[in-house]
Enzyme design. Structure first.
Site, short mmCIF file in Angstrom:
data_model
loop_
_atom_site.label_atom_id
_atom_site.label_comp_id
_atom_site.label_asym_id
_atom_site.label_seq_id
_atom_site.Cartn_x
_atom_site.Cartn_y
_atom_site.Cartn_z
N ASP A 137 -7.33 -6.14 4.06
CA ASP A 137 -6.52 -4.62 4.18
C ASP A 137 -6.96 -4.22 5.69
O ASP A 137 -7.91 -3.90 6.00
CB ASP A 137 -7.17 -3.99 3.07
N MET A 143 -12.40 -5.25 4.98
CA MET A 143 -11.51 -4.62 5.87
C MET A 143 -11.21 -4.95 7.07
O MET A 143 -12.15 -5.62 7.81
CB MET A 143 -12.16 -3.08 5.86
N ASP A 180 -4.69 3.67 -2.04
CA ASP A 180 -5.67 4.18 -1.29
C ASP A 180 -6.03 5.73 -1.83
O ASP A 180 -5.43 6.56 -1.63
CB ASP A 180 -5.31 4.02 -0.03
N HIS A 202 -1.28 -1.36 -4.41
CA HIS A 202 -2.54 -0.84 -3.82
C HIS A 202 -2.61 0.68 -3.65
O HIS A 202 -1.80 1.33 -2.84
CB HIS A 202 -2.69 -1.47 -2.57
N MET A 245 -8.96 8.69 -0.87
CA MET A 245 -9.59 8.98 0.39
C MET A 245 -9.81 10.40 0.04
O MET A 245 -9.29 11.17 -0.37
CB MET A 245 -9.06 8.83 1.55
N SER A 275 0.85 -1.09 -0.06
CA SER A 275 -0.04 0.21 -0.13
C SER A 275 0.96 1.24 -0.04
O SER A 275 1.63 1.50 1.07
CB SER A 275 -0.87 0.10 1.36
N HIS A 307 -8.19 1.35 -4.41
CA HIS A 307 -9.23 1.23 -3.35
C HIS A 307 -9.96 2.65 -3.18
O HIS A 307 -9.37 3.44 -2.56
CB HIS A 307 -8.60 0.68 -2.08
N MET A 362 -12.05 4.81 -1.22
CA MET A 362 -12.76 5.14 0.11
C MET A 362 -13.58 6.62 -0.16
O MET A 362 -12.97 7.50 0.57
CB MET A 362 -11.93 5.25 1.20
#
Length: 228
Positions: free
Chosen positions: A173, A135, A33, A31, A35, A8, A64, A66
């Protein structure tokens, strides 16, 4: 069954992302993230950074999301170069339609569940997906401690995947490390997101290899993998 390790970049040096991607060459996916400071209380990066990262590395990107309104934004991450896009079912207005759109654009479609979200109501959606993300911490920040209470949920999810005979990856994750990865693999996970356990190591590439060895060893002994 081969375990996949996805470092990540949330734990990487954002000023050196191309170098940090190179540091984990040999990883299965990178990965990413995303957000938005609305769905989760943190703000990271968006489409332009994903586009730049996709040009800078040969490692496929696992984005991913979010974020709120993934139905609107997820397709843009495919266009930016992501090979896999994960949306949260808690935020999606039409998860089946969204999964089909992601697939139609050429990426793997993945759905994520927060710790308090049960898997059972979404059993009928599983054939629409390429991966399901459980998660194992509350989404929003890296470096959190692994939630052992998620292990039964991972097992139940693996049982549903087997029940329907699906070739569906099961990703975990949050808090994945040398101390927790074997429990995750034994429970049924086969794709592992690791942040600080990789980027906090003196040799990130070796950390990836060591985690993969641990996961594959645990999988080989796991009851769910027998017969595969």
């Amino acid at each position: 069954m081969a375990a996949q390790i996805n470092p990540s970049i949330l734990s990487a040096d954002f000023a050196r992302l191309a170098d940090e991607a190179e540091a984990v060459r040999g990883a299965d996916w990178l990965h990413v993230d995303v957000m938005d400071n609305h769905f989760v209380p943190n703000l990271t990066l968006g489409v332009p950074v994903v586009e730049s990262l996709a040009r800078a590395t040969d490692t496929p990107l696992d984005c991913h999301l979010m974020i709120e309104a993934p139905d609107r934004w997820a397709p843009q991450y495919v266009e930016a170069g992501a090979g896999s896009v994960t949306f949260h079912v808690e935020a999606a207005a039409a998860p089946v339609r969204l999964a089909r759109e992601i697939r139609a654009k050429g990426a793997r479609a993945s759905m994520a569940l927060k710790p308090a979200t049960p898997i059972e109501p979404y059993e009928d959606l599983l054939p629409e997906l390429d991966m399901l993300l459980i998660m194992t911490v509350e989404p929003g920040f890296g470096g959190q401690a692994f939630l052992d209470i998620m292990l039964p949920k991972i097992r139940r999810t693996r049982e549903l995947i087997s029940k329907h005979g699906l070739e569906l990856w099961l990703q975990v994750d949050g808090g994945v490390s040398a101390a927790t990865i074997e429990r995750c693999a034994d429970a049924g996970a086969d794709v592992f997101v690791a942040g600080s356990a990789v980027y906090g190591a003196s040799d990130p590439a070796e950390a990836v290899r060591a985690l993969r060895t641990q996961a594959e060893g645990a999988t080989a002994k796991a009851s769910w993998a027998c017969g595969h």
